[in-house]
Design an enzyme around this catalytic site. Sequence first.
Site, mmCIF file in Angstrom:
data_model
loop_
_atom_site.group_PDB
_atom_site.id
_atom_site.type_symbol
_atom_site.label_atom_id
_atom_site.label_comp_id
_atom_site.label_asym_id
_atom_site.label_seq_id
_atom_site.Cartn_x
_atom_site.Cartn_y
_atom_site.Cartn_z
ATOM 1 N N LYS A 35 -76.207 6.343 59.546
ATOM 2 C CA LYS A 35 -76.775 7.360 58.633
ATOM 3 C C LYS A 35 -77.758 8.247 59.399
ATOM 4 O O LYS A 35 -78.192 7.885 60.510
ATOM 5 C CB LYS A 35 -77.479 6.653 57.476
ATOM 6 C CG LYS A 35 -78.680 5.819 57.911
ATOM 7 C CD LYS A 35 -79.174 4.899 56.811
ATOM 8 C CE LYS A 35 -80.377 4.093 57.278
ATOM 9 N NZ LYS A 35 -80.666 2.963 56.369
ATOM 10 N N ARG A 131 -85.992 -1.241 45.051
ATOM 11 C CA ARG A 131 -85.750 0.148 45.430
ATOM 12 C C ARG A 131 -84.399 0.555 44.861
ATOM 13 O O ARG A 131 -84.301 1.484 44.091
ATOM 14 C CB ARG A 131 -85.795 0.275 46.959
ATOM 15 C CG ARG A 131 -85.778 1.684 47.480
ATOM 16 C CD ARG A 131 -85.866 1.746 48.994
ATOM 17 N NE ARG A 131 -84.715 1.125 49.651
ATOM 18 C CZ ARG A 131 -84.504 1.150 50.952
ATOM 19 N NH1 ARG A 131 -85.372 1.742 51.767
ATOM 20 N NH2 ARG A 131 -83.437 0.574 51.472
ATOM 21 N N TYR A 257 -105.343 23.514 72.233
ATOM 22 C CA TYR A 257 -105.786 23.960 70.911
ATOM 23 C C TYR A 257 -106.883 23.050 70.367
ATOM 24 O O TYR A 257 -106.782 21.819 70.432
ATOM 25 C CB TYR A 257 -104.628 23.925 69.916
ATOM 26 C CG TYR A 257 -103.640 25.060 70.053
ATOM 27 C CD1 TYR A 257 -104.049 26.377 69.959
ATOM 28 C CD2 TYR A 257 -102.295 24.785 70.243
ATOM 29 C CE1 TYR A 257 -103.121 27.413 70.063
ATOM 30 C CE2 TYR A 257 -101.362 25.816 70.339
ATOM 31 C CZ TYR A 257 -101.783 27.124 70.251
ATOM 32 O OH TYR A 257 -100.873 28.133 70.339
ATOM 33 N N MET A 305 -96.377 23.604 69.936
ATOM 34 C CA MET A 305 -94.988 23.669 69.474
ATOM 35 C C MET A 305 -94.010 23.417 70.608
ATOM 36 O O MET A 305 -93.004 22.725 70.447
ATOM 37 C CB MET A 305 -94.707 25.041 68.832
ATOM 38 C CG MET A 305 -93.343 25.109 68.167
ATOM 39 S SD MET A 305 -92.994 26.726 67.488
ATOM 40 C CE MET A 305 -94.146 26.820 66.137
HETATM 41 C C1 LIG Z 1 -80.645 1.713 57.077
HETATM 42 C C2 LIG Z 1 -80.099 0.470 56.485
HETATM 43 C C3 LIG Z 1 -79.759 -0.632 57.281
HETATM 44 C C4 LIG Z 1 -80.062 -0.701 58.765
HETATM 45 O O1 LIG Z 1 -81.397 -1.057 58.946
HETATM 46 P P1 LIG Z 1 -82.004 -1.302 60.421
HETATM 47 O O2 LIG Z 1 -83.383 -1.757 60.149
HETATM 48 O O3 LIG Z 1 -81.962 0.011 61.108
HETATM 49 O O4 LIG Z 1 -81.129 -2.319 61.060
HETATM 50 C C5 LIG Z 1 -79.159 -1.715 56.675
HETATM 51 N N1 LIG Z 1 -78.908 -1.720 55.342
HETATM 52 C C6 LIG Z 1 -79.238 -0.682 54.541
HETATM 53 C C7 LIG Z 1 -78.942 -0.761 53.083
HETATM 54 C C8 LIG Z 1 -79.844 0.438 55.080
HETATM 55 O O5 LIG Z 1 -80.171 1.455 54.276
#
Ligand SMILES: *Cc1c(COP(=O)(O)O)cnc(C)c1O
EC number: 5.1.1.1
Length: 361
Positions: A35, A131, A257, A305
């Site tokens: 993802k 969640r 800065y 930046m």
């Molecule tokens: C992002 C995610 C993972 C992976 O988690 P990591 O800590 O990166 O291994 C696993 N299960 C779900 C539901 C997630 O959203």
Amino acid sequence: MSRPTEITIDLQALSHNVTLTEGLAPNSHHMAVIKADAYGHGACDIARALEGRVRLFAVSSLDEAVVLRDEGIHTPILLLEGCFDDGELKTASALGFHTVLHNESQLTALQRVPLNSPMHVWLKVDTGMHRLGIPSERVHQVFEKLRGCENVEDITLLTHLACADSVDTAMTVRQLDRFRQVMSSLPTGLPRSIANSAAILAHPQSHTEWNRPGIMLYGLSPFEHAHPAADRLKPVMTFHSEVIAVRDIPRGESVGYGAVWTATRPSTIATVAVGYGDGYPRNARNGTPVLVKGQRASLAGRVSMDMITVDVTEIGDVKVGDPVELWGQQLNANEVAQWADTIGYELVTRMPKRTPRRIVT
Ligand SMILES: *Cc1c(COP(=O)(O)O)cnc(C)c1O
């Protein structure tokens, strides 16, 4: 020569991390969580490298999955937040995606919408993270409705752990207990999925038919503490740039800065072509480690930046063109993250499009 700022993505390190992951849980399948553009590493490149190596990818949304299909990725893909409306459900089914089902409106959609082919459904149970997921006391009923739904090919039970990365295991034990209770109210032999990276590394009792590694595939530890297996992971992303200016300043002069860093001795300051516009965190504090010519130096002054300034007084003979590593294989992103009040996950994931990415094999 063009601006030297880039990230490299090391596919051998990726492969090493997959092997390490599989070795930790030899009786599980592993889906690769890619993802958010594979945590900033480039989802298409990572997916291409892992095709044939893993049997399932996981992304957050239909859009992320469609991009992978359009790029020719054939491995099945799981949508971790499920489908957001009826149209998404039809598209997901047509493209053979697996879907998480985490609330009851997703259930009614699945019961209502005519689909050409039934879907692989991953029923998410809320065991205490609060969640996403069906409350544990409702799972039995939802499961029965799914079992009777002609749009459902098969059902895998899934939950997510809130504290798998903590040295305190009480919460994980409680969640695993609840999950076990839920499973005992369902037919035996259903496939399950619990473990993220931290649980794969630290909680063997959470390993099931399907584990869900994310961060560990990219070579970063999910822990703040040292851990023998996590410390054998190899970072896949290395963030590089070069020195573009060097100057000596007397004691008492400030840099950058807001003049938030002042030389306490005659100092040599190297300016590096990387800033928050390239993905370097603006809130990194004075003292944040930066590798110049492979040696540790420290951030001096506010991140701009497009540039940072680094105190290289102790390194000696630093010149324009010298290589700089912001994080990666020599300097762990988790260490830099601590100086910016965040975690390595965020540093790699929020890398902007501006920063060129180069694959090394
Ligand atoms: C992002 C995610 C993972 C992976 O988690 P990591 O800590 O990166 O291994 C696993 N299960 C779900 C539901 C997630 O959203």
